[in-house]
Write a protein that holds these residues in place. Sequence first.
Motif, short mmCIF file in Angstrom:
data_model
loop_
_atom_site.label_atom_id
_atom_site.label_comp_id
_atom_site.label_asym_id
_atom_site.label_seq_id
_atom_site.Cartn_x
_atom_site.Cartn_y
_atom_site.Cartn_z
N SER A 1 2.80 11.52 -0.90
CA SER A 1 1.24 11.11 -0.53
C SER A 1 0.97 10.01 0.05
CB SER A 1 0.93 11.50 -1.93
OG SER A 1 1.26 12.33 -3.23
N MET B 1 6.50 11.77 -4.87
CA MET B 1 5.20 12.01 -5.37
C MET B 1 4.61 10.75 -4.71
SD MET B 1 2.71 14.41 -7.54
CE MET B 1 3.85 15.46 -6.95
N VAL B 2 4.70 9.56 -5.19
CA VAL B 2 3.88 9.02 -5.03
C VAL B 2 3.90 8.00 -3.56
CG1 VAL B 2 2.67 6.41 -5.02
CG2 VAL B 2 3.45 7.70 -7.00
N PRO C 1 -2.70 7.28 -4.19
CA PRO C 1 -1.96 7.98 -4.50
C PRO C 1 -1.51 6.93 -5.74
CG PRO C 1 -1.71 7.75 -2.24
CD PRO C 1 -2.85 7.41 -2.66
N THR D 1 5.62 17.58 3.72
CA THR D 1 5.45 17.32 2.63
C THR D 1 6.26 18.03 1.02
OG1 THR D 1 2.96 16.13 2.78
CG2 THR D 1 3.52 16.61 0.81
N ALA E 1 1.33 10.71 3.17
CA ALA E 1 0.18 12.80 4.02
C ALA E 1 -1.29 11.82 4.02
CB ALA E 1 0.70 13.33 2.64
N PHE E 2 -1.64 11.47 3.53
CA PHE E 2 -2.50 10.71 3.40
C PHE E 2 -2.92 9.76 4.39
CE2 PHE E 2 -6.94 9.13 1.24
CZ PHE E 2 -7.12 8.23 1.55
#
Lengths: 496, 157
Positions: free
Chosen positions: B106, B102-103, B133, B93, B109-110
């Motif tokens: 994320s 980042m979006v 996100p 990440t 990662a979620f």
Amino acid sequence: MSLYDSVMAGLALVGNLEAFLSLAIGIVIGVVGGAIPGISATMAVALALPFTFPMAPINGILLLLGVYKGGIFGGSIPAILIKTPGTPASSATILDGHPMAERGEAGRALGMALWASCTADFVSNLALIFFAGFLASFALSFGPPEFFALILFSLTIIAGVSGESLLRGALSALLGLLLATIGLDLVYGTNRFTFGDPNLMGGLNFIAVLIGLFAIPEVINMVWHPTGHVGKVQKLGSKWVTFAEYKRCFRSIIRGSFIGVFLGSIPGIGAAPAAFLSYSEARRKSPNKANFGKGEIEGVAASEAGNNGVAGATLIPLLALGVPGDVITAIIIGAFMVHGLQPGPMMFVLNVDIIYGLFIGLILSSGILFIVGGLAIRGFRPVADIPKRILMPMVLVLCIYGVFAVNNNIFDVGVMFAMGWVGFVMGRYHIPAAPFLIAFILGPLLEDNFRQSMLMSGGSPDILLRGPITWFFWTLTVISIVAITRGTLRADRAGG
Amino acid sequence: MQLRLGIGAILAAIFLVTYATPNWVSTPSNVRNIVLSPLFWPYILGGLTGLIGLGLALSGWRGDPGEPVNDPIPDPGAGAARLVGFAALMAVTFWAMPHLGMVWTSMLAFLALAFLVKTRHPAAAVICAVAVPLILYAFFAHVASVAIPQGELVRLP
């Protein structure tokens, strides 16, 4: 500025819809956060902090105070309904709240928890208003040696009472102080543990450290044991608390509120010991003492009054001295700093409008908590049903965005991840995280005041004992160390 | 546990006093008084860490009756594997954020975390992984005016 002018200046800041909504939204977030097992009031405040960056300082701080107050009450909802305290402060509420829920009287227990919480919160806010200004005016005469002695005393007591062991608490505080030395030296501007990296020259970002220490370990704990908590939600039942019952418990509520105020104003004690002390005092003095532990409504009232009595009082050392009394106020001090404000005696001179704005907002918060809490009691079931294995990835993403937003720096996200593992390992070794965070915040202040004292005296340590105020704090420090050590040894002997 | 912690603290203190502070803290040559030197505070903290470590080691060695114990979990091997997986997820990440944005990072990662802990609600996980996100992006980029990293692939308005 006269008192009337100060109150009017405060009213001008908070007498608008935006401030009112900030406070109300904060309380809603806090109640929901406190009510979800695994998201304590601390984590709720930490996660809400980045959302206050674009807000006006007073609104941002009011929102966080709302989260704090809502979170402390919210913790009682799962404590009563599923025997799991939403926050450590609600542990005492389980003793009588859950037996009442098992008897089908959860609604009555929650109603009393709400009434006691709001009453204690109000008493606590009044204590803050009466004592913070007085303490701040006294603290205006403090110089660097007095502040050094005060911060040392605060750290000693926080390290001593935050966890199960004085040694582990002290180790935690030392680690926090060590981490605070990273960055440029305060006097000479030379590098300390920066490895030439410009990201480290300003020190580690406070918000990255605190979110890493308090939110990420919860995510890691869930990864370690994904099915750690599953609880059975009790029904509310048809019986509700009556005014006659409130009147019967009023003495315990007021006693608990004052216990909360007293313990809350001492840095480091926190809400959980206040709740247990208030509970045990109520049991000792109650004509129904035999029913305590079996579902006595006075027990719920006393424990909730104890833990909510702390909420306003912990702000006394924060606002008057600039010393956070617990983890949540340590996070709130971060909000002050982000908005360019420095809590402490000078704030009562330079930002008196904000101080009075906060006081007015806090008084309002007790009423808003009463309304929001009443709704939350009825709407708890959907909150309890949020799957933890969806909630924690959400927390992770919130943390990433929130920490990045502080400085627009991905390095801070890395610091947060690293601190998450530090927090997890500390948890596995039962090292309390609160002394670490508070020492990290107070570390630069402690060192700065020490070195200023040394500069003033030309290197002579005598200045650290220069007057009655320093003597007072040094004596308190020694008494605390002796009392905590004796208590630990006695507990060890009793255990062995 | 206490003994291991104490030994760890002593070793850390020795490292701090003998290597880290002398090598990684710079001090001006004209500082006359040691208490005013940038080295003073790290040395004091290192020394105190060593003392606390000694206390912990002694109490652990004597067999402290109050020594805490962690609750056991049913599958410690699988738990450790998940921890390694999560550490790798964090590293990826951190690395991917400047590249993917980042979006998108994320979202991935979620999803990765939800499936790492074997969520029983995969559909809800996918919906939340996309929605959360995006909502956070909308707030931070358009309300808080934070320059959320967009990455090199797909850019959001």
